[in-house]
Design an enzyme around this catalytic site. Structure first.
Site, mmCIF file in Angstrom:
data_model
loop_
_atom_site.group_PDB
_atom_site.id
_atom_site.type_symbol
_atom_site.label_atom_id
_atom_site.label_comp_id
_atom_site.label_asym_id
_atom_site.label_seq_id
_atom_site.Cartn_x
_atom_site.Cartn_y
_atom_site.Cartn_z
ATOM 1 C CG HIS A 130 -77.847 73.157 54.038
ATOM 2 N ND1 HIS A 130 -78.735 73.990 53.402
ATOM 3 C CD2 HIS A 130 -77.985 73.423 55.362
ATOM 4 C CE1 HIS A 130 -79.377 74.726 54.286
ATOM 5 N NE2 HIS A 130 -78.951 74.405 55.484
ATOM 6 C CG ASP B 145 -84.136 75.079 55.915
ATOM 7 O OD1 ASP B 145 -83.471 74.884 56.948
ATOM 8 O OD2 ASP B 145 -83.652 75.556 54.880
ATOM 9 N NE ARG C 104 -74.632 74.062 63.788
ATOM 10 C CZ ARG C 104 -75.575 74.790 63.179
ATOM 11 N NH1 ARG C 104 -75.471 75.046 61.887
ATOM 12 N NH2 ARG C 104 -76.621 75.231 63.830
ATOM 13 C CD GLU D 104 -72.296 75.816 57.832
ATOM 14 O OE1 GLU D 104 -72.294 74.994 58.781
ATOM 15 O OE2 GLU D 104 -73.326 76.152 57.234
ATOM 16 C CG HIS E 273 -77.587 71.462 64.467
ATOM 17 N ND1 HIS E 273 -78.441 72.373 63.911
ATOM 18 C CD2 HIS E 273 -76.801 71.022 63.457
ATOM 19 C CE1 HIS E 273 -78.180 72.479 62.614
ATOM 20 N NE2 HIS E 273 -77.203 71.658 62.311
ATOM 21 C CG ASN F 227 -86.512 78.142 55.704
ATOM 22 O OD1 ASN F 227 -87.717 78.168 55.922
ATOM 23 N ND2 ASN F 227 -85.604 78.021 56.677
HETATM 24 O O1 KDG Z 1 -82.875 78.139 55.851
HETATM 25 C C1 KDG Z 1 -81.678 78.505 56.438
HETATM 26 C C2 KDG Z 1 -81.101 77.361 57.235
HETATM 27 O O2 KDG Z 1 -81.073 76.206 56.473
HETATM 28 C C3 KDG Z 1 -79.716 77.672 57.721
HETATM 29 O O3 KDG Z 1 -79.753 78.782 58.559
HETATM 30 C C4 KDG Z 1 -79.157 76.479 58.467
HETATM 31 O O4 KDG Z 1 -76.986 77.462 58.430
HETATM 32 C C5 KDG Z 1 -77.676 76.473 58.524
HETATM 33 C C6 KDG Z 1 -77.021 75.173 58.701
HETATM 34 O O5 KDG Z 1 -75.796 75.162 58.665
HETATM 35 O O6 KDG Z 1 -77.714 74.179 58.874
HETATM 36 MG MG MG Z 2 -74.991 76.924 57.895
#
Ligand code: KDG
Ligand code: MG
Length: 402
Positions: A312, A316, A147, A236, A122, A37
């Site tokens: 993750h 992105d 989250r 996190e 999210h 990203n």
């Molecule tokens: O490119 C950065 C993002 O992937 C990030 O900010 C997302 O922190 C993130 C998450 O926990 O998904």
């Molecule tokens: Mg993160």
């Protein structure tokens, strides 16, 4: 089976993605995600200018040797650009091997360890009430793990919160946006947010939170301690992970589980944290940590120390990464959870995929390979658009972590 061609496809269906497509003399092809990203073109050039010429004519079945060749052979090891490029080759080769075997990729890893992959979504809002509404909506959608991120009184912007009611997307087109950040109002507000969520919805679902690298060790310890009554699944990235001794301070003060690793690119970034029992979940991903071959190595180390995976999965990371991650997740014995931030429809249309979501769980599908492809003709209609992640400044203008 010889590699006869490899191409790097950069496209922007809603946001930028870099995809590597490897073609073989047997008519099979495989694809891998190489998106970094805000620095997409660096990986595209690394692949196009330095890696692709080394692939042509090599045996597509030699996945491990190829990984070692690209890692050791570069001499300049590790780092997000190198490891995203290696990941793309590795993911594409696993895709090809599984297609050649006529099997879904998870079968080559050792088969399923579970029937579905628990994913977290999210929930976010510009204030507490909006965030509570978002939690309610996601519970109705069946998510078992949520989250929560919220706008903070006194701050114009907070991590994870969309602007103008739009879908949350961290990168913005053009040059980097600048936000103002202050830790004090955040530390005051965070326990109130999670108390309100538990009071309204009860304790029988998992709650997660991302501090996004913004705190000092003692601030992180305070946050995690203040959230203990609300039994978070994890906090996190409480602090940036360059100075890993910082995690000892957090551990000395709190039993809130800690997750870290979305910016990690190799096992060496998390070795000490894992071996010293300083974290509970490792968030390294297929795309940013060297592909399935290397992520599997990280998970095996983690399993010795009761550390679980929590890959993750922000938008992105392309649908190609998501597909590969779900094969990994459904196999990996020490699975914790998988992040799920649904891609825009336009992104999904460029990357047709076999994975699906139902009632809080995802499954990778059963088609041969990792089950994700790229519609090149459609991708060509969405050329690259310059975009960056934001930067943060304190109220006095000092640049700080975003
Ligand atoms: O490119 C950065 C993002 O992937 C990030 O900010 C997302 O922190 C993130 C998450 O926990 O998904
Ligand atoms: Mg993160």
């Amino acid at each position: 089976m010889k590699i006869v061609d490899a191409k790097v496809i950069v496209c922007c269906p809603g946001r930028n993605f870099v995809t590597l497509k490897i073609l073989t003399d047997q008519g099979l092809h495989g694809i891998g995600d190489a998106t970094l990203n805000g620095r997409e073109l660096a990986v595209a050039s690394y692949l196009e200018d330095h890696v692709v010429p080394c692939l042509i004519g090599r045996d597509a079945h030699q996945i491990e040797d190829m990984w070692q060749y690209l890692y050791r052979g570069a001499y300049w090891r590790r780092g997000p650009v190198t490891m995203a490029a290696i990941a793309a080759v590795d993911t594409a080769l696993w895709d090809i091997k599984a297609k050649a075997a006529g099997l879904p990729l998870y079968q080559l890893l050792g088969g399923k360890s579970r029937t579905g992959v628990m994913v977290y979504c999210h929930a976010n809002g510009r204030d507490l009430e909006e965030t509570l509404d978002s939690v309610a909506r996601h519970r109705e959608m069946g998510y078992k793990a949520i989250r929560a991120q919220s706008g903070i009184p006194g701050l114009d912007a907070a991590y994870g919160v969309p602007k103008g009611g739009k879908f949350y997307e961290p990168a913005t087109k053009g040059l980097p946006e600048e936000y103002v950040w202050a830790t004090e109002p955040y530390l005051e507000f965070a326990p109130k947010l999670f108390e309100a969520i538990r009071v309204r919805f009860g304790m029988d679902f998992h709650l997660l939170h991302d501090a996004h690298h913004r705190l000092t060790p003692i601030e992180a310890a305070r946050l995690c301690k203040s959230l203990e009554p609300y039994r978070l699944f994890w906090v996190e990235d409480p602090v940036p992970a360059e100075n890993q001794d910082a995690f000892r301070i957090i551990r000395q003060h709190t039993v809130t589980p800690i997750a870290i690793g979305e910016v990690f690119s190799s096992i060496w970034d998390c070795k000490e944290l894992i071996e010293n029992h300083l974290i509970d979940y490792i968030r390294a991903s297929v795309v940013h940590a060297g592909g399935i071959t290397h992520l599997r190595r990280i998970a095996d180390l983690a399993s010795l120390y009761h550390v679980k995976t929590g890959c993750h999965g922000a938008t992105d990371l392309s649908p190609v990464c998501m597909g590969a991650a779900l094969h990994f997740d459904i196999w990996v014995p020490n699975f914790g959870v998988q992040e799920h931030m649904p891609h825009l429809e336009v992104s999904e249309s460029v990357f047709p995929h076999a994975y699906s979501f139902e009632n809080g769980y995802m499954t990778p599908g059963d088609v041969p390979g990792h089950g994700v492809d790229i519609d090149e003709a459609l991708a060509a209609k969405y050329p690259y658009e310059r975009a960056y992640l934001p930067v943060n400044r304190k109220r006095d203008g000092t640049l700080c972590d975003w």
